[in-house]
Design an enzyme around this catalytic site. Structure first.
Site, PDB file in Angstrom:
ATOM      1  N   ASP A   1       0.936  -1.066   0.147  1.00 19.27           N
ATOM      2  CA  ASP A   1       0.033  -0.064   0.126  1.00 19.27           C
ATOM      3  C   ASP A   1       0.761   1.354   0.061  1.00 19.27           C
ATOM      4  O   ASP A   1       2.192   1.283  -0.738  1.00 19.27           O
ATOM      5  CB  ASP A   1      -1.019  -0.018   1.262  1.00 19.27           C
TER       6      ASP A   1
ATOM      7  N   SER B   1     -11.528  -1.509  -0.512  1.00 18.29           N
ATOM      8  CA  SER B   1     -10.307  -1.592  -0.186  1.00 18.29           C
ATOM      9  C   SER B   1     -10.342  -1.932   1.671  1.00 18.29           C
ATOM     10  O   SER B   1      -9.637  -2.471   2.206  1.00 18.29           O
ATOM     11  CB  SER B   1      -9.547  -0.244   0.011  1.00 18.29           C
TER      12      SER B   1
ATOM     13  N   HIS C   1      -3.941   6.034   3.308  1.00 16.61           N
ATOM     14  CA  HIS C   1      -4.548   4.762   2.993  1.00 16.61           C
ATOM     15  C   HIS C   1      -3.978   3.686   3.468  1.00 16.61           C
ATOM     16  O   HIS C   1      -4.826   2.848   4.125  1.00 16.61           O
ATOM     17  CB  HIS C   1      -4.700   4.823   1.148  1.00 16.61           C
TER      18      HIS C   1
END
Length: 397
Positions: A131, A318, A164
């Site tokens: 990520d 996600s 994120h």
């Protein structure tokens, strides 16, 4: 192959000053790859542009940034397959409130994670999160984060400059206790693999290297909360090798509202493809759905850790994927040695059924349901579907 001629060609055609494309170069045999990489180290002083080339031992490939290469020449002259290195994006549909109080998020309660903690907390299960990195200073993640890697800047730690990756890590394994947030598997270990930049963008080659790192460092699970629309043979080959190494690969299906769709790599048969549900227990409006989905999980208004010691709500498959990775960590801590195929079957068999018709059309009478950590650890539930699920032995569609 004449290795010297091949490396000279790469040196001459690798353009390090302009965006003329990126390529993944695959060879006809492992022996050819070994010879080339050995010669590559010898010739780097003679051919300075070769310093820009990265290697993937797992895939047996060279990763060439900004190369003005001619795939036809490579194939006909050297017998090398050149695949365009395509962009990949993280899969968050939207970000909501920036400042939230801590506490147990609704998704953690929804899947019954806290009910499972008396049996398993995911102790010492290693999860590679490919990520944007992670915030190592966040109080709820300090005991959850372990050594990782920064593929964009190998000399730097995998610090998150987007948010994120920190959000994903929090849902999987935050351990803030009563004064902070708790994730699904609070004693699992997150190994941040920073492959995405501050904009949430990466290339297939970055993902390949990330999976390579996870295999070399013996992760139990790889969380891949990202996707792309086009199929990559290099990515497929790498995911398959991780699967064959016994690593469970969990991937987001995508936020395109498709009734029978999934992004790559979730679409590959070697992954667990995850769709998103909302608080009402139905499939979230933005989520892909249908027979290409293996399991659903909370993905709407999911609160988790954020940069600056804060919290944020986000929507997306996600977020759903991180719930599933955490649930699998709980299972593996209790039942070490389960294969990826066995885990997928168990996930589907123990899933909480969705409301009638919510999953849309399915090739099986047992459409995928919503993950339940408590049922997963007990092992009960519906009979595993005999058909309709993605089959690792077959070809992806």
């Amino acid at each position: 192959m004449d290795e010297s001629s091949f490396l000279r060609y790469l040196n001459e055609t690798t353009n390090t000053s302009g965006p003329n494309g990126r390529y993944i170069l695959r060879f006809s045999s492992p022996g050819q790859y070994i010879k080339i990489t050995a010669r590559l180290q010898e010739e780097q002083e003679r051919y300075p542009n070769l310093d820009q080339i990265r290697i993937s031992p797992l895939l047996g490939a060279l990763l060439c940034p900004q190369g003005a290469l001619d795939p036809k020449t490579l194939r006909e002259r050297f017998g090398v397959i050149a695949e365009k290195d395509e962009p990949v994006d993280i899969l968050a549909a939207s970000a909501l409130d920036k400042d939230l109080s801590s506490g147990l998020p609704w998704g953690i309660r929804r899947i019954g994670a806290s009910e499972a903690w008396s049996v398993s907390t995911g102790h010492q299960i290693r999860i590679g999160v490919i990520d944007t990195g992670a915030d190592f200073s966040h109080p709820d993640l300090r005991s959850s984060l372990s050594r990782g890697v920064n593929l964009l800047n190998p000399m730097s730690p995998p610090h998150d400059d987007n948010g994120h990756g920190t959000h994903i890590a929090g849902t999987i394994a935050a351990s803030g206790g009563s004064k902070g947030m708790m994730g699904v598997a609070p004693r699992a270990l997150i190994h941040p693999v920073k492959a995405f930049d501050h904009n949430g963008s990466a290339y297939v080659s970055d993902i390949v290297l990330g999976i390579d790192w996870c295999v070399q460092n013996r992760m139990h699970i790889i969380n891949m909360s990202f996707g792309m629309k086009s199929k990559s043979q290099a990515l497929l080959n790498t995911v398959r090798k991780a699967y064959n190494a016994g690593i469970v690969v969990v991937a987001s299906s995508g936020n395109d509202k498709k009734s029978n769709g999934a992004d790559y790599p979730a679409r590959y048969p070697y992954t667990i493809s995850v769709g998103a549900t909302g608080r009402d227990g139905r499939i979230a409006p933005f989520s892909n759905r249908g027979s290409r989905i293996d399991i659903y999980a909370p993905g709407e208004k999911v609160k988790s850790c954020w940069l600056g010691n804060g919290y944020k709500e986000m929507n997306g498959t996600s977020m759903a994927t991180s719930h599933v990775s955490g649930a699998i960590a709980l299972l593996l801590a209790q039942r070490p040695g389960l294969s990826p195929a066995e885990i997928k079957r168990r996930l589907r068999r123990t899933a909480r059924p969705l409301p009638a018709g919510a999953a849309g059309k399915s090739k099986t009478s047992h459409p995928p349901g919503e993950v339940s950590a408590s049922r997963l650890l007990r092992g009960g539930g519906r009979k595993a579907p005999a058909a309709g699920a993605k089959k690792p032995a077959g070809k992806s569609s």
